[in-house]
Write an enzyme that holds these catalytic residues in place. Sequence first.
Site, PDB file in Angstrom:
ATOM      1  N   SER A   1       0.828  -1.215   0.000  1.00 36.85           N
ATOM      2  CA  SER A   1       0.000   0.000   0.000  1.00 36.85           C
ATOM      3  C   SER A   1       0.856   1.256   0.000  1.00 36.85           C
ATOM      4  O   SER A   1       1.715   1.432   0.858  1.00 36.85           O
ATOM      5  CB  SER A   1      -0.864   0.073   1.265  1.00 36.85           C
ATOM      6  OG  SER A   1      -1.652  -1.053   1.391  1.00 36.85           O
TER       7      SER A   1
ATOM      8  N   HIS B 232      -3.716   0.675  -4.987  1.00 38.93           N
ATOM      9  CA  HIS B 232      -3.036  -0.466  -5.614  1.00 38.93           C
ATOM     10  C   HIS B 232      -3.382  -0.468  -7.096  1.00 38.93           C
ATOM     11  O   HIS B 232      -4.551  -0.443  -7.451  1.00 38.93           O
ATOM     12  CB  HIS B 232      -3.526  -1.794  -5.019  1.00 38.93           C
ATOM     13  CG  HIS B 232      -3.154  -2.002  -3.594  1.00 38.93           C
ATOM     14  ND1 HIS B 232      -2.153  -2.838  -3.207  1.00 38.93           N
ATOM     15  CD2 HIS B 232      -3.658  -1.464  -2.469  1.00 38.93           C
ATOM     16  CE1 HIS B 232      -2.048  -2.823  -1.893  1.00 38.93           C
ATOM     17  NE2 HIS B 232      -2.952  -1.991  -1.418  1.00 38.93           N
TER      18      HIS B 232
ATOM     19  N   HIS C  37      -5.270  -9.394  -1.789  1.00 39.06           N
ATOM     20  CA  HIS C  37      -5.336  -9.722  -0.361  1.00 39.06           C
ATOM     21  C   HIS C  37      -6.394 -10.792  -0.091  1.00 39.06           C
ATOM     22  O   HIS C  37      -7.395 -10.868  -0.786  1.00 39.06           O
ATOM     23  CB  HIS C  37      -5.691  -8.469   0.453  1.00 39.06           C
ATOM     24  CG  HIS C  37      -4.676  -7.379   0.383  1.00 39.06           C
ATOM     25  ND1 HIS C  37      -4.668  -6.447  -0.631  1.00 39.06           N
ATOM     26  CD2 HIS C  37      -3.626  -7.074   1.195  1.00 39.06           C
ATOM     27  CE1 HIS C  37      -3.650  -5.610  -0.443  1.00 39.06           C
ATOM     28  NE2 HIS C  37      -3.008  -5.963   0.652  1.00 39.06           N
TER      29      HIS C  37
ATOM     30  N   TYR D 175      -8.406 -10.650   2.365  1.00 36.66           N
ATOM     31  CA  TYR D 175      -9.649 -10.006   2.812  1.00 36.66           C
ATOM     32  C   TYR D 175     -10.558  -9.572   1.658  1.00 36.66           C
ATOM     33  O   TYR D 175     -11.714  -9.239   1.873  1.00 36.66           O
ATOM     34  CB  TYR D 175      -9.369  -8.810   3.747  1.00 36.66           C
ATOM     35  CG  TYR D 175      -8.558  -7.686   3.153  1.00 36.66           C
ATOM     36  CD1 TYR D 175      -9.072  -6.831   2.178  1.00 36.66           C
ATOM     37  CD2 TYR D 175      -7.260  -7.445   3.589  1.00 36.66           C
ATOM     38  CE1 TYR D 175      -8.329  -5.800   1.643  1.00 36.66           C
ATOM     39  CE2 TYR D 175      -6.504  -6.414   3.076  1.00 36.66           C
ATOM     40  CZ  TYR D 175      -7.044  -5.598   2.091  1.00 36.66           C
ATOM     41  OH  TYR D 175      -6.291  -4.582   1.570  1.00 36.66           O
ATOM     42  N   GLU D 176     -10.012  -9.583   0.436  1.00 35.42           N
ATOM     43  CA  GLU D 176     -10.862  -9.248  -0.714  1.00 35.42           C
ATOM     44  C   GLU D 176     -11.779 -10.413  -1.082  1.00 35.42           C
ATOM     45  O   GLU D 176     -12.637 -10.286  -1.954  1.00 35.42           O
ATOM     46  CB  GLU D 176      -9.989  -8.878  -1.918  1.00 35.42           C
ATOM     47  CG  GLU D 176      -9.245  -7.568  -1.728  1.00 35.42           C
ATOM     48  CD  GLU D 176      -8.216  -7.326  -2.828  1.00 35.42           C
ATOM     49  OE1 GLU D 176      -8.593  -6.762  -3.862  1.00 35.42           O
ATOM     50  OE2 GLU D 176      -7.050  -7.707  -2.639  1.00 35.42           O
TER      51      GLU D 176
ATOM     52  N   ALA E 254       2.598  -2.008   4.302  1.00 35.21           N
ATOM     53  CA  ALA E 254       2.365  -1.000   5.331  1.00 35.21           C
ATOM     54  C   ALA E 254       1.891  -1.779   6.547  1.00 35.21           C
ATOM     55  O   ALA E 254       1.122  -2.733   6.411  1.00 35.21           O
ATOM     56  CB  ALA E 254       1.305  -0.019   4.877  1.00 35.21           C
TER      57      ALA E 254
ATOM     58  N   MET F 168      -1.994  -7.161   7.118  1.00 35.23           N
ATOM     59  CA  MET F 168      -2.980  -8.074   6.524  1.00 35.23           C
ATOM     60  C   MET F 168      -2.440  -8.738   5.262  1.00 35.23           C
ATOM     61  O   MET F 168      -3.219  -9.133   4.389  1.00 35.23           O
ATOM     62  CB  MET F 168      -4.259  -7.297   6.176  1.00 35.23           C
ATOM     63  CG  MET F 168      -4.856  -6.523   7.329  1.00 35.23           C
ATOM     64  SD  MET F 168      -6.226  -5.516   6.775  1.00 35.23           S
ATOM     65  CE  MET F 168      -6.489  -4.473   8.217  1.00 35.23           C
ATOM     66  N   SER F 169      -1.131  -8.814   5.135  1.00 39.50           N
ATOM     67  CA  SER F 169      -0.576  -9.377   3.892  1.00 39.50           C
ATOM     68  C   SER F 169       0.738 -10.093   4.177  1.00 39.50           C
ATOM     69  O   SER F 169       1.013 -10.483   5.302  1.00 39.50           O
ATOM     70  CB  SER F 169      -0.341  -8.238   2.890  1.00 39.50           C
ATOM     71  OG  SER F 169       0.701  -7.388   3.342  1.00 39.50           O
TER      72      SER F 169
ATOM     73  N   ASN G 188       1.394   3.472  11.262  1.00 40.70           N
ATOM     74  CA  ASN G 188       0.585   3.924  12.410  1.00 40.70           C
ATOM     75  C   ASN G 188       0.952   3.121  13.647  1.00 40.70           C
ATOM     76  O   ASN G 188       1.465   2.010  13.524  1.00 40.70           O
ATOM     77  CB  ASN G 188      -0.910   3.722  12.110  1.00 40.70           C
ATOM     78  CG  ASN G 188      -1.241   2.287  11.751  1.00 40.70           C
ATOM     79  OD1 ASN G 188      -1.030   1.849  10.614  1.00 40.70           O
ATOM     80  ND2 ASN G 188      -1.729   1.540  12.714  1.00 40.70           N
TER      81      ASN G 188
ATOM     82  N   HIS H 240      -7.636   3.879   6.588  1.00 38.14           N
ATOM     83  CA  HIS H 240      -6.819   3.520   5.424  1.00 38.14           C
ATOM     84  C   HIS H 240      -6.148   4.774   4.851  1.00 38.14           C
ATOM     85  O   HIS H 240      -5.007   4.727   4.394  1.00 38.14           O
ATOM     86  CB  HIS H 240      -7.690   2.835   4.367  1.00 38.14           C
ATOM     87  CG  HIS H 240      -6.928   2.327   3.177  1.00 38.14           C
ATOM     88  ND1 HIS H 240      -5.898   1.414   3.284  1.00 38.14           N
ATOM     89  CD2 HIS H 240      -7.031   2.618   1.842  1.00 38.14           C
ATOM     90  CE1 HIS H 240      -5.403   1.163   2.069  1.00 38.14           C
ATOM     91  NE2 HIS H 240      -6.075   1.881   1.188  1.00 38.14           N
TER      92      HIS H 240
HETATM   93  N1  HPA Z   1      -3.313  -3.219  11.417  1.00 36.29           N
HETATM   94  C1  HPA Z   1      -3.423  -4.076  10.364  1.00 36.29           C
HETATM   95  N2  HPA Z   1      -2.994  -3.769   9.153  1.00 36.29           N
HETATM   96  C2  HPA Z   1      -2.412  -2.586   8.953  1.00 36.29           C
HETATM   97  C3  HPA Z   1      -2.254  -1.662  10.001  1.00 36.29           C
HETATM   98  C4  HPA Z   1      -2.738  -1.996  11.301  1.00 36.29           C
HETATM   99  O1  HPA Z   1      -2.638  -1.234  12.278  1.00 36.29           O
HETATM  100  N3  HPA Z   1      -1.640  -0.562   9.469  1.00 36.29           N
HETATM  101  C5  HPA Z   1      -1.417  -0.845   8.159  1.00 36.29           C
HETATM  102  N4  HPA Z   1      -1.881  -2.070   7.842  1.00 36.29           N
END
Ligand code: HPA
Length: 266
Positions: free
Chosen positions: A25, A55, A77, A79-80, A107, A205-206, A229, A241
């Site tokens: 990302s 993306h 991903h 989750y998609e 990320a 998540m990847s 973050n 996001h």
């Molecule tokens: N959690 C899960 N996935 C993420 C995060 C997070 O805090 N930041 C970027 N991708």
Amino acid sequence: MKNTVDYINEKTKNFAPEIGIILGSGLGEFADEHCDIAISYSEIPNFIKSTVKGHKGRLVFAVINGKRVVMMQGRNHFYEGHTMQEITYPVKVMKKLGVNTLILTNAAGAVNENFAPSDLMLITDHINNMGTNPLLGANDETLGERFPDMSEVYKKKLIALAEKCAEKLGIKLQKGVYLANSGPSYETPAEIRMARVLGADAVGMSTVPEAIVANYCKMEVLGISCISNAASGIGDSSLSHEEVIDVTNQSKSKFKELLSSIIAAI
Ligand code: HPA
């Protein structure tokens, strides 16, 4: 598989990449700056389209610092709603194209309270908390063995090489364990406390599905997380996001510099 590989080889006139990179990302710009040949996922037999904002969804081929590189600009991903097998298919294709080193980027949220947004973290190991595994099902003996060893997925020599490159560039690096959840919801504060107890430094998540498959195919893996973050419950802000993309944008120039230097050094 054969029709995918044949299609790509025909389009790229047998480019035969040696290094593969999956751009996470907000990090896709690297592929815009180094693009000799691009093929949209939508035109590649058996590839699935990327649906996430930020993306792009194309395979980009370029010679970078003398190395033949294939990049995924945008990844798919779990989750998609795709299967684990579908999202890791491009890794197997890269292997068949000749890739032996795979650089995975993403990320991620910081679980480790010593990490700050826009830090870069080298992944030293991972925890698969996605509840499934991309190697489930019949095994393809041409790619790897049934029960692959996972004791050094993220190769120590690549970590050392990346640290050397960062030092030369004056880029500070963190190192740590990446824990993957399925998403798409971000974690609760309690889930982040659990991740910390389990030994995680970052969450995302990847990456883990691709790392498992690359390791299984005997590719050497390097993982780089852009800390976007502080994870849920650390501090008082909520997660979005947009924030993830914004912060990744802030760290992308040092990320690109580092990546380019790593490619030269491999
Ligand atoms: N959690 C899960 N996935 C993420 C995060 C997070 O805090 N930041 C970027 N991708």
